[in-house]
Design a protein around this motif. Structure first.
Motif, mmCIF file in Angstrom:
data_model
loop_
_atom_site.group_PDB
_atom_site.id
_atom_site.type_symbol
_atom_site.label_atom_id
_atom_site.label_comp_id
_atom_site.label_asym_id
_atom_site.label_seq_id
_atom_site.Cartn_x
_atom_site.Cartn_y
_atom_site.Cartn_z
ATOM 1 N N SER A 191 0.843 -1.187 0.000
ATOM 2 C CA SER A 191 0.000 0.000 0.000
ATOM 3 C C SER A 191 0.880 1.239 0.000
ATOM 4 C CB SER A 191 -0.890 -0.007 1.233
ATOM 5 O OG SER A 191 -1.588 1.210 1.310
ATOM 6 N N HIS A 232 -1.589 10.845 -4.933
ATOM 7 C CA HIS A 232 -2.455 9.673 -4.872
ATOM 8 C C HIS A 232 -3.708 9.976 -4.066
ATOM 9 C CE1 HIS A 232 -3.843 6.107 -2.609
ATOM 10 N NE2 HIS A 232 -3.862 5.587 -3.813
ATOM 11 N N GLY A 233 -3.514 10.609 -2.911
ATOM 12 C CA GLY A 233 -4.640 10.911 -2.030
ATOM 13 C C GLY A 233 -5.666 11.792 -2.725
ATOM 14 N N LYS A 260 -7.524 10.126 -5.628
ATOM 15 C CA LYS A 260 -8.510 9.184 -5.123
ATOM 16 C C LYS A 260 -9.766 9.910 -4.649
ATOM 17 C CE LYS A 260 -8.738 5.343 -1.893
ATOM 18 N NZ LYS A 260 -7.973 4.544 -0.942
ATOM 19 N N GLY A 305 -11.565 11.674 -7.658
ATOM 20 C CA GLY A 305 -11.985 10.870 -8.808
ATOM 21 C C GLY A 305 -11.427 11.419 -10.101
ATOM 22 N N TYR A 364 -3.285 7.400 -11.730
ATOM 23 C CA TYR A 364 -4.543 7.345 -11.014
ATOM 24 C C TYR A 364 -4.376 6.462 -9.788
ATOM 25 C CZ TYR A 364 -4.545 3.051 -13.715
ATOM 26 O OH TYR A 364 -4.153 1.867 -14.284
ATOM 27 N N SER A 365 -5.375 6.516 -8.937
ATOM 28 C CA SER A 365 -5.330 5.693 -7.739
ATOM 29 C C SER A 365 -6.024 4.376 -8.027
ATOM 30 C CB SER A 365 -6.047 6.414 -6.594
ATOM 31 O OG SER A 365 -6.423 5.480 -5.615
ATOM 32 N N GLN A 366 -5.341 3.303 -7.732
ATOM 33 C CA GLN A 366 -5.915 1.985 -7.984
ATOM 34 C C GLN A 366 -6.062 1.279 -6.650
ATOM 35 O OE1 GLN A 366 -6.628 0.331 -10.940
ATOM 36 N NE2 GLN A 366 -7.024 -1.637 -9.991
ATOM 37 N N ALA A 367 -7.287 0.883 -6.347
ATOM 38 C CA ALA A 367 -7.502 0.210 -5.076
ATOM 39 C C ALA A 367 -7.364 -1.292 -5.267
ATOM 40 C CB ALA A 367 -8.874 0.553 -4.533
ATOM 41 N N SER A 386 -4.425 0.939 -1.412
ATOM 42 C CA SER A 386 -4.516 1.468 -2.765
ATOM 43 C C SER A 386 -3.158 2.040 -3.146
ATOM 44 C CB SER A 386 -5.619 2.507 -2.888
ATOM 45 O OG SER A 386 -5.340 3.594 -2.063
ATOM 46 N N LEU A 397 -0.652 4.212 -6.329
ATOM 47 C CA LEU A 397 -0.550 5.087 -7.491
ATOM 48 C C LEU A 397 -0.140 4.232 -8.681
ATOM 49 C CD1 LEU A 397 -0.784 8.046 -8.330
ATOM 50 C CD2 LEU A 397 1.662 8.282 -7.964
#
Lengths: 701, 495
Positions: A402, B309-310, B313, B316, B332-335, B341, B343
């Motif tokens: 993470s 990243h924050g 996220k 959007g 983009y942020s990928q969970a 999650s 970057l």
């Protein structure tokens, strides 16, 4: 597919000679009588299309599919041949549409059966086609220009699709020979021209159309090489439905297309609106959308079906009714434009309209095991429908550490919201290619320029910044990053600064982070010092941009309470500084220090009228000597921030003192004769020092 | 890009290497030493890579399935047993199966083939020509492959037989993307290390880059390494590589970028450059002691990647990033799960306009230049997607009569409206003109005559109660159609 493969240029040569006016003998019933009206009405005799009509409508269908799937860089040149050739369009991009071609075809009209067959020949058109293939397209030109010394990498290949009614195999050979000769001739010509290119490869697709019921006089022949420059294939087809199927197969072969049938599309019945039935719709698209099936050999598992003549295959994917319209970023490995095979059938138009209205549909790959795998998605973007290929395999990036476990991951007070705001301000928009910027920079370079300006001073965490935690600084912080400032912007910035001065005078608390420091954190004056330093840092990074930016910096330097020298001293040690603070309180303050007092005094004057009735007998120490600076800086602050919030006790008290003090002496001449509470001192100096004196309070010293 | 290590455990690998005045090695020992070194390197510098270990002789066996547990891989190397002779074909078939089962057929894979004697290869290649369609040679694999052949022999030794030629042929069959590594100098630990060092430099050195957003920046590792790609061999034969400076050009809403097609996906991991990265992986013991404190320190100093990243996220959004000349991607942020999650960076196809709905990337500018915010004051609008200059066929009500039903529907539509004249005058003429236009373009004059007859018939069937205008319009339309079908294409519009 290579950029300049044979598919870059396609020439249609359609026979317009008298024999093409002949009927295809395929009859179409167009008067379908409804039961209620059936009695007593004689239905219209069925109509039948001519060979020409069949050729035109099937070639148009070929073009329609091609333009749907490749709106750019796959070009068609349409030529009609009778006693001469008629070129209906050019290679230019704006000529590439079925609309253009249909209008041009309407002008040509059907073949004239009374024309002398002796003067008419498809050859006129074929010669013109070869000449046309030598003509350079916009893309070829553009690429050659950009490649400069490696311009020879731009190839010139093309395909000629000839729709005609040939007399015999010998006739076909004669046509091939003629094309071969013309290519050699034209290539010689092309060698000496800038706008022409020699043909490196030409594929001839000759389609012999004959009416239904007639024996074909020409036999089919697969592709063969006539010369290193020319290959040729012959298809002998009956007019009508068979011709349409043939051209549909050819367009797929020529442009690497494949077919997908969307199955189980629920649709309301036309007659009974409350029932729905399931329909299938066939779409064509680039065959790479099936790449995964081909490679894994899953083709037959994925519901392939072979139809009609065994040449055409389609893959079946199942419609999954979309539940939500949530916005999600799918992992998509390809997106390919589609064209419905049967564009104006009701199921097709229902599906395309649904998609054009902005809905996306996931498609499921039927598997024998019964497991459900979503492999594709249909979605429209700006009026174009794409078949997206979704990744359905295991990801090699699964289970990554993470982001909170890595560098900077333990920091908890990132300015996430502020950066979100920053991102919104730095969103992009399409800029028309015709619009020209005076700076000569491309829009994307200007976007990068804006990012650079906006990030010259951008602390990443809340505890690293004071000014960005203060609502009061927002107007200035938003404006200072601009490339140019208007006079009004400067004024707003200055107002922000005066507002801060006012806050400091009122000793308003600042949102200084106490993280990392013991106890209550720095003292209030220290807080303001930090705040002013930070503000100065922010503005300094932009001061060089324009004079107006510089003026904002000047204003800050002039207004901030602590002179730079003192900052230096402060750095030397806290204790010593505190001692100095004491001496300051004893009234030996620097003149600069009093800029805020000045504005305070002004305020006092304004308040005076209201407070006149109050009499304060008690007299404190004699008032501090009044500042002798010109006050242009402060004049813009009028009225001083009176409207801003409730007055603090301190302000009330100091106001009183000021009012009281002002009564203890005779009013200055200057003040008495002032205009709007200002009076210019040392007017005689004005001529010597010029306007500097006015611009900058500090400069007067 | 997962890795399969294919280890030859045939008896040939037990052949001793004689060195003057030192202890005796088997070739296997050298191979194991090299692989250990590779695994150590990956554990510290390339730990996101999935690696599988396969042993082969005449049969093949998957010793360790795809894993990031490099201890397990090293352990398995320690427990190798010796078997009979090699069979290349079955081993390659094994690789193909194992990879496809795990990753499907689209995921590029690296295959490291560790071996020495290639006798069976000669046989396989020789019989390749005689293979029928039913028994296909396993190469090329269905998935994109990089084949690295690590030979525990030096080039001279291989050239004495036809082994080198055979290996080159094998590489060509695999698609040509890969390399043959041989030992330089005598067979010893040092030289096997050097050979693996070359492999690491070539394929397993981490890709370090700097992510910029104006003046904000962060050192990052991009994993897996973005591979250079060739778009069109003819026009642009030089492969394009991703820059080590990744420059954000602006931001776009997820809804606007709209699940774009990408050629690859990569994790963007912030790194601390102060920490010395030991490329070869030696001296790992020293590092272990220091690492916790160093990484703790790194965790506590703010990093731009984490901030970016924050916000991506929360908002959007995606960041459009420039990877090189005319090459872009998105961040983009990928969970991965609810908690975790990351970057991510996806690469678009190189070119000036990878996504038609965004237009040319060079022509995306800052919204501050617009007189009015194109997103609206409350983000209710969007300047995307871009509309193409010409509508596609399915969006413009084209006329296609290839199937009789298409023609019948169009004729019936006109007749339906004809019966409702004069109320439906407008739709009647609209449909009639559409039919007329298409009939003229197709040279289908017979239809025009037929349609005229139909309208005349409708005229006679009009009830007495009909509006007088209905009869007038019908006969006018019929007359005009007849005119159009005979006269030399007068493009006068009916009305």
């Amino acid at each position: 597919m290579k950029m300049f493969s044979v598919s870059h240029k396609t020439v249609f040569v359609v026979d317009h000679c008298p024999y093409m006016a002949e009927s295809s003998r395929q009859q179409v019933e167009c008067d379908v009588l409804t039961k209620s009206r059936g009695q007593g009405v004689i239905p219209l005799a069925p109509v039948s299309k001519s060979l020409w009509t069949c050729a035109v409508e099937c070639s148009m269908e070929y073009c329609r599919i091609l333009y749907d799937v490749y709106p750019l860089h796959k070009l068609i040149n349409y030529i009609v041949s009778d006693s001469e050739f008629h070129i209906l369009n050019s290679w230019r991009q704006e000529d590439q549409s079925t609309h253009e071609l249909m209008s041009a075809l309407a002008a040509v009209g059907p073949p004239n059966p009374r024309e002398d067959p002796e003067c008419c020949s498809i050859l006129h058109g074929l010669v013109a086609a070869v000449e046309s293939l030598c003509k350079i397209t916009e893309l070829q030109h553009e690429r050659r220009t950009t490649l400069m010394d490696t311009a020879e990498r731009v190839a010139n290949r093309g395909r000629i699709i000839c729709l005609t009614n040939a007399k015999s195999d010998t006739h076909v050979r004669m046509l091939e020979d003629c094309i071969q000769e013309t290519i050699l001739e034209q290539n010689k010509l092309a060698a000496g021209s800038d706008r022409l290119m020699a043909i490196q490869q030409c594929d001839l697709v000759l389609i012999h159309i004959h009416p239904q019921g007639d024996d074909a006089l020409v036999s089919d022949r697969p592709k063969k090489e006539i010369s290193p420059l020319l290959t040729s294939e012959v298809h002998s087809v009956r007019a009508g439905r068979h011709l349409a199927t043939k051209l549909n197969i050819l367009v797929q072969q020529h442009f690497d297309l494949a077919s997908t049938t969307i199955t189980n599309i629920p649709m309301k019945e036309e007659q009974h609106a409350n029932t729905s039935a399931n329909y299938d719709v066939e779409l064509l698209h680039h065959r790479d959308a099936h790449l995964e099936f081909f490679k894994s050999g899953d083709l037959h598992m994925a519901g392939t079906s072979t139809r009609e003549n065994g040449l055409k295959e389609t893959i079946t994917l199942k419609w999954c009714t979309p539940r939500t319209n949530s916005i999600e970023l799918h992992y998509c490995t390809g997106a390919y434009r589609i064209s419905p095979t049967d564009v104006n059938s009701r199921p097709s138009s229902c599906l395309t309209n649904f998609l054009l209205n902005g809905r996306s549909v996931l498609l499921e790959q039927p598997r024998k095991s019964g497991s459900k795998v979503i492999s594709h998605m249909l979605s429209s973007h700006g009026g174009e429908i794409f078949l997206h290929v979704l990744n359905s395999n295991r990801s090699t990036l699964e289970d990554p550490p993470s982001i909170s476990e890595g560098c900077g991951g333990r920091v908890t007070d990132y300015r996430i919201t502020d950066f979100g705001e920053f991102m919104r301000e730095n969103r992009l928009m399409p800029v028309s290619e015709s619009s020209h910027d005076p700076s000569g920079k491309l829009p994307v370079e200007r976007a990068k320029g804006q990012l650079e300006r906006h990030t010259r001073y951008w602390p990443m965490i809340i505890s690293q910044t004071t000014i960005f935690n203060m609502q009061a600084v927002v107007p200035l912080a938003n404006l200072i990053v601009k490339e140019t400032l208007s006079e009004e912007d400067v004024l707003t910035c200055q107002k922000t600064v005066y507002n801060l001065v006012d806050m400091e005078r009122k000793n308003d608390p600042l949102p200084i982070s106490t993280v990392g420091s013991r106890g209550k954190g720095p003292k209030r004056d220290e807080q303001y010092r930090i705040m002013w330093n930070e503000l100065e840092t922010l503005v300094k990074t932009h001061a060089g941009a324009t004079d107006r930016h510089q003026r904002v910096l000047d204003c800050i330097i002039a207004c901030r309470s602590k002179p730079p020298e003192e900052e230096e001293r402060k750095k030397r040690g806290r204790k010593r500084e505190e001692r100095e603070d004491k001496t300051e309180k004893n009234g030996s303050k620097d003149t600069d220090d009093k800029s805020w007092q000045e504005s305070e005094r002004l305020k006092g004057l304004l308040d005076k009228e209201e407070q006149e009735s109050e009499v304060i007998k008690d007299s404190p120490d004699s008032p501090e000597p009044l500042n002798k600076k010109p006050r242009l800086c402060t004049e813009e602050v009028q009225p001083p921030e009176r409207a801003k919030g409730p007055v603090s006790l301190l302000t009330m008290w100091s106001n009183r003192i000021t009012v009281a003090n002002s009564r203890k002496h005779q009013e200055f001449v200057g003040r008495v004769s002032s205009v709007n509470n200002k009076f210019e001192l040392y007017q005689q100096l004005k001529d010597e020092n010029g306007m500097d004196v006015h611009e900058n309070g500090k400069a007067s010293r | 890009m997962p890795t399969v290590v294919l280890m030859d455990v045939s008896l040939s690998m037990t052949r001793p290497v004689s060195l003057d005045g030192s202890e005796e090695f088997q070739r296997k020992n050298l191979a194991v030493h090299g692989l250990n070194m590779l695994f150590e390197h990956m554990a510290s510098n390339y730990r996101m890579e999935f690696t599988a270990l396969m042993a082969f002789s005449s049969l093949w066996e998957l010793l360790v399935p795809f894993t990031r547990d490099y201890n397990a891989l090293q352990e398995a190397l320690g427990n190798l047993e010796d078997y009979d002779k090699t069979c290349v074909e079955s081993a390659l078939n094994g690789v193909s199966n194992v990879v496809q089962q795990e990753w499907g057929s689209a995921c590029p894979c690296q295959v490291i083939w560790q071996g020495y004697v290639y006798g069976s290869l000669r046989h396989s290649l020789h019989t390749l020509k005689h293979h029928g369609d039913d028994k296909k040679f396993p190469l090329p694999f269905p998935f994109p492959t990089k084949l690295f052949i690590m030979s525990v022999a030096n080039a001279e030794e291989l050239q004495m037989t036809d082994a080198m030629d055979n290996l080159e042929e094998l590489l060509r069959l695999s698609g040509g993307d890969g390399q043959i590594f041989t030992m330089e100098g005598p067979l010893c630990m040092k030289n096997v290390q050097a050979m693996f060092g070359r492999l690491i430099d070539h394929a397993y050195s981490p890709f370090h880059a700097v992510l910029h957003c104006g003046n904000l920046s962060s050192d990052v590792q991009v994993f897996p390494r973005p591979e250079p790609i060739v778009m069109d061999e003819e026009v642009e034969p030089m492969p394009r590589s991703v820059n080590t400076d990744l420059e954000i050009v602006g931001f776009i809403e997820i809804a606007d970028i709209s699940s774009p097609p990408v050629i690859s996906r990569h994790l963007v991991l912030p790194i601390n450059v102060n920490k010395e990265v030991d490329e070869v992986g030696t001296g790992a013991t020293d590092e272990l002691e220091e690492e916790p404190s160093a990484s703790q320190m790194a965790g506590k100093s703010p990093n731009f990647c984490v901030l970016l990243h924050g916000s991506l996220k929360v908002e959007g959004m995606v960041a459009l990033v420039q990877l090189g000349p005319e090459w872009y991607g998105m961040l983009y942020s990928q969970a991965d799960s609810k908690k975790k999650s990351n970057l991510m960076m996806s690469l678009f196809e190189p070119g000036p306009d990878p996504l038609p709905w965004l237009g040319k990337i060079t022509h995306l500018g800052p919204i501050s230049e617009a007189a009015e915010n194109p997103y609206g004051e409350d983000d209710s609008k969007s300047p995307f997607p871009l509309q193409p200059p010409v509508k596609r066929s399915y969006a413009q009500n084209v006329t296609v009569w290839i199937k009789a039903s298409g023609l019948q529907t169009d004729v019936q539509k006109i007749l339906r409206n004809a019966r409702k004249l004069p109320d439906k005058t407008q739709t009647f003429y609209k449909e009639l003109n559409r039919l007329r236009k298409a009939a003229l373009a197709f040279g289908f004059w017979e239809l025009l005559k037929g349609m005229a007859d139909l309208l005349e018939r409708e005229c006679t069937l009009l009830p007495d109660s009909a509006h007088p205008d209905a009869a007038f319009q019908l006969s006018h339309a019929a007359q005009q159609l007849k005119l159009a079908s005979t006269a030399t294409s007068e493009l006068v519009k009916l009305d």
